[in-house]
Design a protein around this motif. Structure first.
Motif, mmCIF file in Angstrom:
data_model
loop_
_atom_site.group_PDB
_atom_site.id
_atom_site.type_symbol
_atom_site.label_atom_id
_atom_site.label_comp_id
_atom_site.label_asym_id
_atom_site.label_seq_id
_atom_site.Cartn_x
_atom_site.Cartn_y
_atom_site.Cartn_z
ATOM 1 N N GLY A 134 47.352 57.803 86.908
ATOM 2 C CA GLY A 134 46.579 57.321 86.092
ATOM 3 C C GLY A 134 45.106 57.391 86.248
ATOM 4 N N VAL B 55 43.165 59.546 85.367
ATOM 5 C CA VAL B 55 42.489 60.307 84.386
ATOM 6 C C VAL B 55 42.551 59.261 82.929
ATOM 7 C CG1 VAL B 55 42.626 62.267 82.629
ATOM 8 C CG2 VAL B 55 43.325 62.436 85.085
ATOM 9 N N GLN B 56 41.334 58.920 82.643
ATOM 10 C CA GLN B 56 41.180 58.535 80.965
ATOM 11 C C GLN B 56 40.613 59.410 80.145
ATOM 12 O OE1 GLN B 56 40.466 54.289 80.719
ATOM 13 N NE2 GLN B 56 40.860 53.827 82.636
ATOM 14 N N CYS B 57 39.139 59.204 79.851
ATOM 15 C CA CYS B 57 38.735 60.364 78.821
ATOM 16 C C CYS B 57 38.636 61.630 79.522
ATOM 17 C CB CYS B 57 37.528 59.839 78.446
ATOM 18 S SG CYS B 57 35.969 60.357 79.563
ATOM 19 N N GLY B 58 38.885 61.826 80.658
ATOM 20 C CA GLY B 58 38.801 63.177 81.422
ATOM 21 C C GLY B 58 37.602 63.818 81.744
ATOM 22 N N CYS C 159 35.173 55.171 82.543
ATOM 23 C CA CYS C 159 36.327 54.458 82.281
ATOM 24 C C CYS C 159 37.253 54.024 83.191
ATOM 25 C CB CYS C 159 37.064 55.839 81.673
ATOM 26 S SG CYS C 159 36.602 56.823 80.228
ATOM 27 N N THR C 160 37.125 54.421 84.467
ATOM 28 C CA THR C 160 38.586 54.061 85.245
ATOM 29 C C THR C 160 38.118 52.992 86.496
ATOM 30 O OG1 THR C 160 37.883 55.749 87.196
ATOM 31 C CG2 THR C 160 39.314 56.220 85.319
#
Lengths: 758, 157
Positions: free
Chosen positions: B98, B100-103, B139-140
């Motif tokens: 996990g 990666v969010q928006c990437g 994001c992370t």
């Protein structure tokens, strides 16, 4: 359950780790031109004239447009109140902030476009400008919007009144009044905004854009250009974060569309980081006065809250922030009497808009700071005081909302126990502090300020005879992971494997209308409920044909699991999901098996169907020589209802803490006379990996009847508790209670010095 | 000013590209070679989204001129996976844990991590965090990224 509650890795992650995910800025089309915006260098001025002739004559420039080349139709997200729609893609008569858009060019490459901007001559007749709420409200202040019926710079106000406030304060044993100043901060999403517009020869437009609200962009772009809504197609590609900053129609989207129509070629705009930080949307700076009444035991009797929002030059999402801030002001605890006055004030600065938490980080900083201050003065334990007032399931906010479920009390007990809060709070070691704060947030908005005639969320589920399923929805994954979560919901409901579900999302020409987009933590609940409704239609049909095929008594329960459809009591009486679909198709003489579902919150009050809750404890150390704060550990307990994807929820928590620590300690867009002084990521500091504290989290799972499989929001509520908890811990460590953010080393040193002098 | 023709060796493939002397490596990779996995987040070297490897070392390609990279070995995110369908250990750990969010920061994160693991195969958590000091993520909170890098180090070990 097979899929709900599982740490399913994001389905788009492989594309993202290999560089294959396509963002708007990655799109290149044959013949594509590059657009750039010319922005105002002055904060407030009449436009006396614009000369674009030299720019237009530059080789490689294909088109130059000004406000006079646009239909001049004002737009804005609050369609319900047209008088709030105050934006133009390019200004015609006057500019209202440094960065206001006045012209746009399209050229064969970005360098040529940039060169062309320098050849445009704009004559400005400067007007007096105002850069803070106080001067904007002063007598004789220049009117920033003189085109409508406004007579002051207050663009709108919002009032909430319930209970007998006068009586509450009259009988209160304890009253305190404080004033708070909250700064403007940036979303700082990593992907700067970008879009590509294409115009076809039938008069239709396609806009691929970095947005969290493709449906709203479609509607507003159509109205801004005087087009029919469905002649505009908006496609959301992979989006690199939004956090509220990408939920409106923006100037470059309109300009790209106009330039694409003019030139007959695709036109792309990519914003720079400087444009984003200096001129982009941001969280509202607010000045807040709060008066709180309690009885001797600390029970809240009433609250009187006044908020001035520094809106910048346009309304943007300010009306919603004004509305929600009032609601969040009375969240978390029972307030028998409440009075809220919110004023959204225009200033000659870049407009503030929606940002993660949307009024809650400010309102809850105030609420939670005052709770801790009251606890100290009344000699009460800060956790006991909160427990005494905490909202529980069934509580009502009069005329506004009913609390469907609440894990607030359990969250408070969990973090207190996990951190040995009572013991640590009783210890005073020089420079060490422990602080607490809580939060609550909406799970999607009930209000329809966009005035959509559609359902709030919609889904189409196409079941195929090869056992695969195609889900179509306008829900917009901007990085939070909803494309994965929504497939988990569908996989669970249909009993099919998640890899059998194809998803087409966020394309207004293909997906069922509508979905209001990603904001207000609405996607899991609203799109999830729409998907469940669509899936149930498919299941009804398949259950019927399987029942007929096996001659099952009507009392049999038909189960959908493991890619099969069968009778629970007689599992051998069943077929594969694909065979069931084939049977249904034969029964329909070839007709497709399609379920259509929608969700709109009805009869759910004025705000949201259900609220999330959380409590957080921050432990930190303050260097009394330098004023530097080192946050050591953050312990969180949250009630997000049923957790559908723990990986996603943990990710939201970690990201919220990152953003909120910045809000607490270091982030602030600093401006002087309307000019942003820190428009780079070097000067606008967000935390790096090494700056992050250790974390611990506890999930308080309560099945919420409103959410799909009992889920509530997890994306925004968690951004609120950190700043007040940090402020509380700094107070515990130093005796300094900051009523403003960010709590910089300077503020701490200044306060400690003052204390020393006393 | 006239363009200059340079040889760019990217992910083991030779490319001849004509670029203006002021063209950045990030622009050349993205626009001339179509390798859009390298992201541009700030153009001032602050965010690290454009991180690539040149001769095995991590650089911000938005602050590197394309002409400076001529003739050197460039690795972008497109060159990390061993094949079109397989992922390497870092990529696999980023997906599974996990990270990666928006990437948008992901390419740069993975290349910075790859550089770290190339000279420090068993980094401590602090060393991982320090190695990411030039890569921002909104994001992370970095937590799962750090965990994924530690996991990949273990898998490589």
């Amino acid at each position: 359950m097979r899929w709900i509650g599982q740490p399913v890795p994001r389905l788009d992650a492989p594309a993202k780790v290999t560089g294959r995910a396509i963002y708007a800025g990655d799109v290149t089309l044959p013949g594509m031109l590059h657009g750039r915006l010319l922005r105002s260098p002055v904060a407030h001025a009449r436009i006396a004239g614009i000369d674009t002739s030299r720019a237009a004559a530059l080789p490689g420039v294909k088109a130059v447009i000004t406000g006079r080349d646009t239909p001049g139709i004002r737009y804005g997200n609050w369609r319900l109140m047209p008088q709030t729609q105050d934006e133009l893609a390019l200004q015609i008569d006057k500019v209202r902030f440094i960065g206001d858009e006045v012209a746009a060019v399209a050229a064969i490459d970005a360098d040529t476009a940039a060169e062309a901007l320098e050849l445009i001559r704009v004559d400005y007749e400067p007007l007096p400008a105002v850069f803070d709420v106080e001067s904007a409200l002063a007598e004789g202040a220049p009117l920033i919007h003189d085109e409508g019926s406004l007579t002051s710079n207050v663009s709108l106000d919002r009032k909430i009144d319930y209970g007998d406030l006068e009586a509450a304060f009259a009988r209160a044993a304890y009253v305190r009044e404080d004033r708070f100043e909250l700064p403007s901060v940036s979303h700082a999403y990593l992907e700067p905004c970008a879009c590509v517009a294409e115009a076809d020869l039938e008069g239709r437009l396609t806009l691929t854009t970095s947005t969290q609200t493709p449906y709203m962009v479609q509607c507003l772009l159509a109205s801004a250009l005087g087009m029919r809504e469905n002649d505009v197609r908006v496609v959301k590609p992979t989006v690199g974060g939004g956090f509220g900053g990408k939920m409106e129609l923006r100037s470059w989207e309109v300009c790209a569309a106009i330039l694409a129509r003019r030139t007959g070629r695709p036109v792309k705009f990519v914003l720079s980081r400087e444009e984003e930080l200096a001129f982009g949307r941001r969280r509202h700076a607010m000045t807040i006065r709060s008066r709180l009444a309690m009885d001797r035991g600390g029970t809240i009797l009433g609250k009187d809250l006044e908020v001035w929002l520094d809106g910048g030059a346009y309304n943007s999402m300010g009306p919603t922030a004004t509305f929600l801030c009032g609601n969040f002001g009375a969240m978390l605890y029972r307030h028998p009497a409440y009075r809220y006055r919110g004023y959204h004030v225009y200033t000659n600065k870049a407009p503030a808009g929606a940002m993660r938490g949307f009024g809650a980080p400010q309102a809850l900083f105030v609420t939670e700071s005052q709770m801790s201050m009251a606890a100290e003065e009344l000699g009460l334990d800060p956790i006991e005081l909160r427990l005494k007032n905490a909202m529980v399931a069934g509580d009502e906010i009069p005329g506004v909302a009913k609390i469907s479920t609440s894990g607030l009390a359990e969250c408070l007990r969990k973090v207190a126990e996990a951190t040995s809060f009572e013991r640590k709070r009783a210890t005073t070691a020089a420079g060490r502090g422990i602080g607490i704060a809580c939060s609550s947030f909406i799970t999607g908005g009930v209000f329809n300020w966009f005035d959509t005639p559609h359902e709030f969320s919609a889904a189409e589920v196409r079941a195929h005879d090869d056992g695969t399923v195609h889900l179509l929805t306008m829900a917009s994954d901007i990085g939070q992971g909803s494309d994965t979560v929504l497939r988990q919901i569908l996989a669970e409901e249909l009993g099919v494997s998640i890899d059998r579900i194809r998803l087409t999302a966020a394309d207004t020409a293909l997906c069922p209308k509508a979905d209001l987009g990603t904001w207000g933590s609405r996607v899991t609940l609203m799109a999830g409920n729409a998907i469940l409704a669509a899936a149930r239609q498919v299941k009804d049909e398949l259950a019927g044909v399987v029942s007929a095929r096996f001659d099952l008594n009507v009392i049999h329960e038909i189960v959908f699991a493991d890619d099969r459809v069968f009778a629970r009591a007689r599992p051998e009486r069943g077929v594969s999901f694909g065979e069931a679909v084939a049977m249904a198709m034969r029964a329909r003489r070839g007709g497709a098996v399609i379920g259509r579902g929608a969700y709109t919150p009805r009869g759910k009050g004025l705000v949201t169907p259900t609220f999330s809750f959380a409590a957080q404890v921050v432990e930190l150390e303050v260097d009394r020589e330098t004023g530097v704060v080192r946050v050591e550990k953050i312990t969180t307990a949250h009630d997000s209802g049923t957790v559908i994807n723990p990986l996603g929820v943990e990710g939201q928590l970690h990201g919220s803490i990152h953003m909120a620590l910045g809000y607490a300690l270091c982030e602030e867009l600093v401006s002087r006379e309307g000019r942003t002084l820190n428009p780079t990521l070097l000067d606008y500091k967000i935390a790096a990996a090494e700056d992050m504290p250790a974390g611990e989290s506890h999930t308080v799972e309560i099945h919420d009847p409103e959410g799909p499989f009992g889920a509530k929001e997890a994306g925004e509520g968690l951004v609120s508790p950190t700043a007040p908890a940090v402020a509380d811990a700094i107070h515990h460590a130093t005796g300094f209670r900051s009523c403003s953010l960010p709590i910089t080393p300077e503020k701490i040193l200044f306060a400690l010095e003052k204390k020393g002098e006393e | 000013m006239a363009k200059v023709t340079i040889d760019l060796r990217v992910n083991g493939e030779p490319h001849e590209v004509a670029v203006h002397p002021w063209r950045t490596l990030a622009q050349a990779l993205r626009e001339d070679l179509g390798l859009t996995g390298t992201k541009i987040g700030c153009e001032t070297g602050d965010c690290g989204a454009c991180t690539v490897l040149i001769d095995g070392r991590s650089v911000t390609s938005c602050l590197t001129l394309a002409v400076e990279a001529a003739g050197r070995e460039i690795t972008t995110i497109e060159g990390v996976a061993p094949s079109g369908t397989d992922l390497d250990a870092l990529q696999e750990a980023f997906v599974r844990l996990g990270a990666v969010q928006c990437g948008y920061c992901t390419s740069g994160m993975i290349l910075s991590a790859r550089y770290l693991l190339s000279h420090n195969p068993a980094p401590t958590e602090l060393e991982i965090r320090q190695a990411l000091s030039g890569n921002l993520c909104r994001c992370t909170g970095y937590q799962k990224i750090v965990e994924a890098i530690a996991e990949a180090a273990k898998a490589n070990g």
